[in-house]
Design an enzyme around this catalytic site. Structure first.
Site, short mmCIF file in Angstrom:
data_model
loop_
_atom_site.label_atom_id
_atom_site.label_comp_id
_atom_site.label_asym_id
_atom_site.label_seq_id
_atom_site.Cartn_x
_atom_site.Cartn_y
_atom_site.Cartn_z
CE LYS A 181 -8.34 3.59 5.38
NZ LYS A 181 -7.82 2.55 4.47
CB THR A 213 -4.59 7.66 -4.79
OG1 THR A 213 -5.78 7.62 -5.61
CG2 THR A 213 -4.10 9.09 -4.70
N GLY A 215 -4.21 1.70 -4.50
CA GLY A 215 -3.57 0.85 -3.50
C GLY A 215 -3.14 1.56 -2.23
CB THR A 216 -3.70 4.94 -0.77
OG1 THR A 216 -5.11 4.95 -1.05
CG2 THR A 216 -2.98 5.79 -1.79
N GLY A 217 -4.91 2.31 0.49
CA GLY A 217 -5.42 1.62 1.67
C GLY A 217 -4.70 0.32 1.94
CB CYS A 218 -3.57 -2.39 -0.33
SG CYS A 218 -5.12 -2.82 -1.12
#
Length: 271
Positions: A181, A213, A215-218
């Site tokens: 990412k 943003t 929690g974007t990865g989760c």
């Protein structure tokens, strides 16, 4: 439509934007039934992490046995694992249930090490256990650039070429695919690279002008887990997951959650 049962193995977020709460929202938004194994109780909100209550690793393993011993799980997402003992418990549990024919076909490992606020979510000594015990068991890992550097004990990539080189290095640790990412690059786009033994595939989307943003990865890794059983390959799965997340980011400002870095809008299609 095939009914999908998905599992999240992660820590909590009382403010609802990250961790298990975000994963279950993403599962539901993408038509997957969500189950969960809690690895840590995290007192956090949009401003940061205030405290972590460490859960006994045996209890984490017991939760995993309860779910996999009863529910057909088509795919799983692994997030915050907190410490070495929990990494070991999850790795041993997945291996045990794979031998019993009860493990999910697809496993997404979100290599969570830091919260959006910069607070640590994985003890430093657990990184080696993650490399040795979990990477060889998972279908895909989704590191951002600092996480990839930590896994490789290397400097953080500063270009897409270096991203791809690090992704290929991570493949040698045993996982089937790597989604690098590139959100930490300073470009107008946010490039991601999907890397397998057979191909490299670039994905990009315009950066969304929002500070919300959390929690974007989760959310991305949960979306991958929810969507993969309905897609033929990782390329189409990643594109669908990124499309979902892009809209969740575009609608994030319509929410009114907290005074810091707010969450993305998981249910943007309905609200």
């Amino acid at each position: 439509m095939k009914r999908i049962n998905a599992l999240t193995i992660a820590g909590t977020d009382p403010s609802g934007g990250a961790g298990i709460q975000a994963d279950l929202k993403a599962f539901s938004a993408l038509a997957a039934y969500g189950t969960s194994v809690v690895t840590a109780l995290v007192a956090q909100n949009t401003r940061g992490v205030q405290s972590v209550y460490h859960i006994d690793a045996e209890f984490v393993g017991a939760q995993l046995d309860s779910v996999l011993g009863d529910v057909r799980i088509d795919s799983a997402k692994i997030g915050m694992l907190d410490n070495v003992a929990i990494v070991e418990a999850v790795a041993q549990g997945l291996l045990r249930h794979r031998q019993l024919g009860q493990a999910p076909e697809f496993v997404v490992l979100d290599t969570v090490m830091l919260a959006k606020s910069g607070d640590p979510l994985l003890s430093p000594d657990a990184v080696d256990a993650l490399r040795r015990l979990l990477l060889p068991q998972v279908s895909i890992i989704t590191p951002n650039l600092p996480e990839a550097a930590a896994l490789l004990d290397s400097p953080i990539a500063t270009s897409e070429q270096e991203m791809c080189q690090q992704g290929e290095a991570l493949l040698t640790m045993g996982c089937e695919a790597v989604l690098m990412k590139g959100g930490h690059l300073s470009d107008s786009e946010s490039p991601d690279w999907l890397i397998t033994a057979d191909y490299r595939q670039r994905f990009t989307a315009p950066r969304v002008n929002t500070r919300h943003t959390h929690g974007t990865g989760c959310t991305l890794s949960a979306a991958l887990a929810a969507l993969r059983p309905r897609h033929n390959d990782w390329i189409s799965t990643v594109q669908a997951a990124k499309d979902y997340l892009q809209q969740a980011l575009l609608q994030a400002d319509s929410l009114e959650v907290g005074h810091g870095i707010g969450p993305v809008h998981h249910f943007h299609r309905w609200w």
